[in-house]
Design a protein around this motif. Structure first.
Motif, PDB file in Angstrom:
ATOM      1  N   PRO A  57      57.286  22.840 123.481  1.00 40.29           N
ATOM      2  CA  PRO A  57      56.641  23.341 122.162  1.00 40.29           C
ATOM      3  C   PRO A  57      58.058  23.507 121.391  1.00 40.29           C
ATOM      4  CG  PRO A  57      55.849  25.026 123.688  1.00 40.29           C
ATOM      5  CD  PRO A  57      56.799  24.166 124.261  1.00 40.29           C
ATOM      6  N   LEU A  58      57.842  22.868 120.084  1.00 41.87           N
ATOM      7  CA  LEU A  58      58.810  22.754 119.308  1.00 41.87           C
ATOM      8  C   LEU A  58      58.700  23.785 117.801  1.00 41.87           C
ATOM      9  CD1 LEU A  58      59.957  19.064 119.622  1.00 41.87           C
ATOM     10  CD2 LEU A  58      60.938  21.076 120.654  1.00 41.87           C
ATOM     11  N   THR A  59      57.626  23.474 117.230  1.00 39.57           N
ATOM     12  CA  THR A  59      57.347  23.955 116.070  1.00 39.57           C
ATOM     13  C   THR A  59      56.317  25.090 115.911  1.00 39.57           C
ATOM     14  OG1 THR A  59      55.203  22.805 115.820  1.00 39.57           O
ATOM     15  CG2 THR A  59      57.098  21.476 115.023  1.00 39.57           C
ATOM     16  N   ASP A  60      56.407  25.817 115.038  1.00 40.09           N
ATOM     17  CA  ASP A  60      55.285  27.105 115.084  1.00 40.09           C
ATOM     18  C   ASP A  60      54.052  26.606 115.387  1.00 40.09           C
ATOM     19  OD1 ASP A  60      57.487  28.811 114.176  1.00 40.09           O
ATOM     20  OD2 ASP A  60      57.085  28.496 112.071  1.00 40.09           O
ATOM     21  N   ALA A  61      53.494  25.459 114.947  1.00 43.06           N
ATOM     22  CA  ALA A  61      52.207  25.102 115.235  1.00 43.06           C
ATOM     23  C   ALA A  61      52.202  24.748 116.609  1.00 43.06           C
ATOM     24  CB  ALA A  61      51.776  23.813 114.293  1.00 43.06           C
ATOM     25  N   ASP A  62      53.044  24.071 117.313  1.00 42.20           N
ATOM     26  CA  ASP A  62      53.071  24.004 118.643  1.00 42.20           C
ATOM     27  C   ASP A  62      53.022  25.092 119.395  1.00 42.20           C
ATOM     28  OD1 ASP A  62      53.509  21.241 118.504  1.00 42.20           O
ATOM     29  OD2 ASP A  62      55.710  21.394 119.220  1.00 42.20           O
ATOM     30  N   TRP A  63      53.878  26.151 119.032  1.00 36.70           N
ATOM     31  CA  TRP A  63      53.842  27.499 119.991  1.00 36.70           C
ATOM     32  C   TRP A  63      52.539  28.362 119.595  1.00 36.70           C
ATOM     33  CZ3 TRP A  63      56.748  28.698 123.553  1.00 36.70           C
ATOM     34  CH2 TRP A  63      58.176  28.395 123.874  1.00 36.70           C
ATOM     35  N   ALA A  64      51.741  28.246 118.418  1.00 36.59           N
ATOM     36  CA  ALA A  64      50.661  28.673 118.319  1.00 36.59           C
ATOM     37  C   ALA A  64      49.444  28.093 118.909  1.00 36.59           C
ATOM     38  CB  ALA A  64      49.986  28.577 116.675  1.00 36.59           C
ATOM     39  N   SER A  65      49.526  26.832 119.047  1.00 36.41           N
ATOM     40  CA  SER A  65      48.603  26.006 120.035  1.00 36.41           C
ATOM     41  C   SER A  65      48.787  26.410 121.421  1.00 36.41           C
ATOM     42  CB  SER A  65      48.686  24.624 119.682  1.00 36.41           C
ATOM     43  OG  SER A  65      47.549  24.037 120.427  1.00 36.41           O
ATOM     44  N   TYR A  66      50.036  26.409 121.659  1.00 40.27           N
ATOM     45  CA  TYR A  66      50.441  26.573 123.203  1.00 40.27           C
ATOM     46  C   TYR A  66      49.961  27.935 123.724  1.00 40.27           C
ATOM     47  CZ  TYR A  66      53.622  28.032 126.948  1.00 40.27           C
ATOM     48  OH  TYR A  66      54.180  28.478 128.098  1.00 40.27           O
ATOM     49  N   HIS A  67      50.218  29.035 122.843  1.00 40.79           N
ATOM     50  CA  HIS A  67      49.845  30.431 123.194  1.00 40.79           C
ATOM     51  C   HIS A  67      48.290  30.677 123.117  1.00 40.79           C
ATOM     52  CE1 HIS A  67      53.285  32.458 124.093  1.00 40.79           C
ATOM     53  NE2 HIS A  67      53.863  31.635 123.006  1.00 40.79           N
ATOM     54  N   ASP A  68      47.524  29.894 122.241  1.00 47.80           N
ATOM     55  CA  ASP A  68      46.272  29.946 122.061  1.00 47.80           C
ATOM     56  C   ASP A  68      45.297  29.430 123.335  1.00 47.80           C
ATOM     57  OD1 ASP A  68      43.620  30.358 120.303  1.00 47.80           O
ATOM     58  OD2 ASP A  68      43.662  28.073 120.833  1.00 47.80           O
ATOM     59  N   LEU A  69      45.714  28.358 123.879  1.00 48.67           N
ATOM     60  CA  LEU A  69      45.216  27.969 124.969  1.00 48.67           C
ATOM     61  C   LEU A  69      45.398  28.781 126.213  1.00 48.67           C
ATOM     62  CD1 LEU A  69      43.718  25.491 126.526  1.00 48.67           C
ATOM     63  CD2 LEU A  69      45.942  24.419 126.904  1.00 48.67           C
ATOM     64  N   ARG A  70      46.748  29.326 126.297  1.00 50.57           N
ATOM     65  CA  ARG A  70      47.004  30.229 127.388  1.00 50.57           C
ATOM     66  C   ARG A  70      45.920  31.403 127.337  1.00 50.57           C
ATOM     67  NH1 ARG A  70      53.223  31.759 127.932  1.00 50.57           N
ATOM     68  NH2 ARG A  70      52.247  33.656 128.236  1.00 50.57           N
ATOM     69  N   TRP A  71      45.704  31.872 126.078  1.00 49.96           N
ATOM     70  CA  TRP A  71      44.670  32.928 125.933  1.00 49.96           C
ATOM     71  C   TRP A  71      43.439  32.604 126.254  1.00 49.96           C
ATOM     72  CZ3 TRP A  71      41.315  33.596 121.787  1.00 49.96           C
ATOM     73  CH2 TRP A  71      40.567  35.028 121.854  1.00 49.96           C
ATOM     74  N   ARG A  72      42.906  31.579 125.774  1.00 49.53           N
ATOM     75  CA  ARG A  72      41.494  31.085 125.925  1.00 49.53           C
ATOM     76  C   ARG A  72      41.240  30.900 127.407  1.00 49.53           C
ATOM     77  NH1 ARG A  72      40.499  26.460 123.827  1.00 49.53           N
ATOM     78  NH2 ARG A  72      42.449  25.816 123.243  1.00 49.53           N
ATOM     79  N   VAL A  73      42.193  30.503 128.112  1.00 56.30           N
ATOM     80  CA  VAL A  73      41.740  30.111 129.397  1.00 56.30           C
ATOM     81  C   VAL A  73      42.039  31.162 130.476  1.00 56.30           C
ATOM     82  CG1 VAL A  73      42.517  28.445 131.373  1.00 56.30           C
ATOM     83  CG2 VAL A  73      42.386  27.663 129.126  1.00 56.30           C
ATOM     84  N   LEU A  74      43.242  31.895 130.078  1.00 53.83           N
ATOM     85  CA  LEU A  74      43.735  32.920 131.023  1.00 53.83           C
ATOM     86  C   LEU A  74      43.456  34.446 130.917  1.00 53.83           C
ATOM     87  CD1 LEU A  74      47.207  31.327 131.608  1.00 53.83           C
ATOM     88  CD2 LEU A  74      45.157  30.934 133.018  1.00 53.83           C
ATOM     89  N   ARG A  75      42.876  34.812 129.698  1.00 51.35           N
ATOM     90  CA  ARG A  75      42.677  35.918 129.279  1.00 51.35           C
ATOM     91  C   ARG A  75      41.381  36.432 128.631  1.00 51.35           C
ATOM     92  NH1 ARG A  75      47.517  39.103 129.469  1.00 51.35           N
ATOM     93  NH2 ARG A  75      46.586  40.452 127.778  1.00 51.35           N
ATOM     94  N   ALA A  76      41.199  35.502 127.724  1.00 48.24           N
ATOM     95  CA  ALA A  76      39.633  35.788 126.854  1.00 48.24           C
ATOM     96  C   ALA A  76      38.510  36.182 127.700  1.00 48.24           C
ATOM     97  CB  ALA A  76      39.579  34.641 125.928  1.00 48.24           C
ATOM     98  N   PRO A  77      38.323  35.214 128.926  1.00 52.13           N
ATOM     99  CA  PRO A  77      36.990  35.226 129.422  1.00 52.13           C
ATOM    100  C   PRO A  77      36.959  36.615 130.260  1.00 52.13           C
ATOM    101  CG  PRO A  77      38.213  33.380 130.155  1.00 52.13           C
ATOM    102  CD  PRO A  77      39.144  34.153 129.279  1.00 52.13           C
ATOM    103  N   TRP A  78      38.072  37.381 130.272  1.00 47.49           N
ATOM    104  CA  TRP A  78      38.103  38.754 130.835  1.00 47.49           C
ATOM    105  C   TRP A  78      38.256  39.929 130.001  1.00 47.49           C
ATOM    106  CZ3 TRP A  78      39.949  34.487 133.047  1.00 47.49           C
ATOM    107  CH2 TRP A  78      39.401  34.034 134.207  1.00 47.49           C
ATOM    108  N   GLY A  79      37.939  39.512 128.634  1.00 50.19           N
ATOM    109  CA  GLY A  79      37.986  40.518 127.443  1.00 50.19           C
ATOM    110  C   GLY A  79      39.429  40.680 127.099  1.00 50.19           C
ATOM    111  N   GLN A  80      40.354  40.193 127.465  1.00 53.68           N
ATOM    112  CA  GLN A  80      41.984  40.516 127.223  1.00 53.68           C
ATOM    113  C   GLN A  80      42.350  40.076 125.947  1.00 53.68           C
ATOM    114  OE1 GLN A  80      43.661  42.434 129.342  1.00 53.68           O
ATOM    115  NE2 GLN A  80      41.429  42.541 130.209  1.00 53.68           N
TER     116      GLN A  80
END
Length: 205
Positions: A57-80
């Motif tokens: 990831p290089l840009t702010d948009a890259d980092w936002a998309s990177y962290h958003d995918l992590r959250w959606r797959v790894l944390r959001a399904p368990w209410g985190q």
């Protein structure tokens, strides 16, 4: 023949392979000190004739998309809630992402350098609708390459039980029981001994 079947894609991927083999430059898909093995290059997939491969990831948009995918797959399904892991900003880590043609992350992961000889892969995630297409494998190979460049010999990871078969196919072996996250998500500790970079390149010849 490699690529997605489109003639333009085959030409583009072939050019990447040629540059990686003959010029050994970072622009061919490598990092500091060299390029990725040709075996890795020939496994690249593509959309609309454009090779899609891991990058940091290089840009702010890259980092936002990177962290958003992590959250959606790894944390959001368990209410985190959204947010990175504690202490993540201070880690000696390499982050990787693959994006679609709009720039949205479809696969991500990171490797944390724990010592001169050991590293840990964490936060592997692939977006729903893109699984089974080889993106996760590309992320793993990118992270393993980064580890080899740092002289790392052993990689550990905590695999969710449902993903252990995926990692086993990539050479990781089960060595023990891992943590249970959020009270329900069981993990298995897995390990892989890395071959030296020269051995990987020679095996691809």
């Amino acid at each position: 023949a490699v690529g997605c079947g489109r003639r333009s894609c085959k030409v583009a991927v072939s050019a990447v392979i040629l540059r990686c083999r003959d010029v050994n430059v970072a622009a061919a898909g490598g990092g500091r000190g060299g390029c990725y093995p040709r075996r890795w290059a020939t496994q690249r997939l593509c959309t609309a004739g454009i090779p899609m491969r891991p990058r940091s990831p290089l840009t702010d948009a890259d980092w936002a998309s990177y962290h958003d995918l992590r959250w959606r797959v790894l944390r959001a399904p368990w209410g985190q809630p959204p947010g990175g892991d504690p202490g993540e900003a201070e880690e000696d880590a390499v982050h990787a992402m693959i994006t679609d043609k709009s720039g949205k992350a479809i696969a991500v992961g990171r490797i944390i350098i724990k010592s001169a000889s050991e590293a840990q892969i964490r936060s592997m995630a692939t977006a729903e609708g893109h699984r089974g297409a080889g993106w996760g494998r590309q992320i793993i190979e990118y992270l393993e390459h980064a580890a080899r460049q740092r002289g790392v010999a052993t990689i550990f990871l905590n695999s969710r039980d449902v993903a252990a078969g995926f990692y086993a196919k990539l050479g990781y072996e089960v060595i023990g029981e891992g943590p249970t996250l959020f009270g329900v998500v069981r993990h298995t500790v897995m390990r892989k001994q890395l071959a030296a970079e020269n051995d990987v390149v020679n095996a691809a010849e």
